[in-house]
Scaffold this motif. Sequence first.
Motif: not given
Length: 157
Positions: A102-129
């Motif tokens: 379940v944790a891997l599924y949630v992490n993968s979903a968050l990763l896909v959402l981050s790739l689609v919705l977040v750009w620029g330097l904010d993307f680095l912060s999102v990837m850190m979390y």
Amino acid sequence: MLPNGLKRVGWWMIAGGAVLALVYGLAPDGTLCESWNDFRALFGFERLQTAVNNFSGFDAESNLVNTLIGVLLVVGGVLVGFSRMKEEDEYIGHLRYESLVVALYVNSALLVLSLVLVWGLDFLSVMMYNMFSTLIVFLVCFYTRLYIAKRRLRNEE
């Protein structure tokens, strides 16, 4: 699996990392950062950082507090998540496995959402979390399932 005694050490590390993150987040900019980064000079990390920055061409100020918070949270989470329970059986192993999936599924979903919705330097912060999300979701899911299973067993008796 790790020995059961390491679970207590892991919880202390998580608590220490969380308190340090809270204090660091509430402290005025630079107050905690400057005083803690002076410790780098004691261990020779400034020379190492300068050599790495010269080699890579990337000049960024490393922050010892962020590093310490990250290490405490990750190592503490691994110790808590993968330490044996006092009564370890196949059902607990199954709960651990399902929680990890379940944790891997949630992490993968968050990763896909981050790739689609977040750009620029904010993307680095999102990837850190996002680095911590797998471990956090795993711990929450596993201990929630374990609590529900124990409560269900108590109600049956």
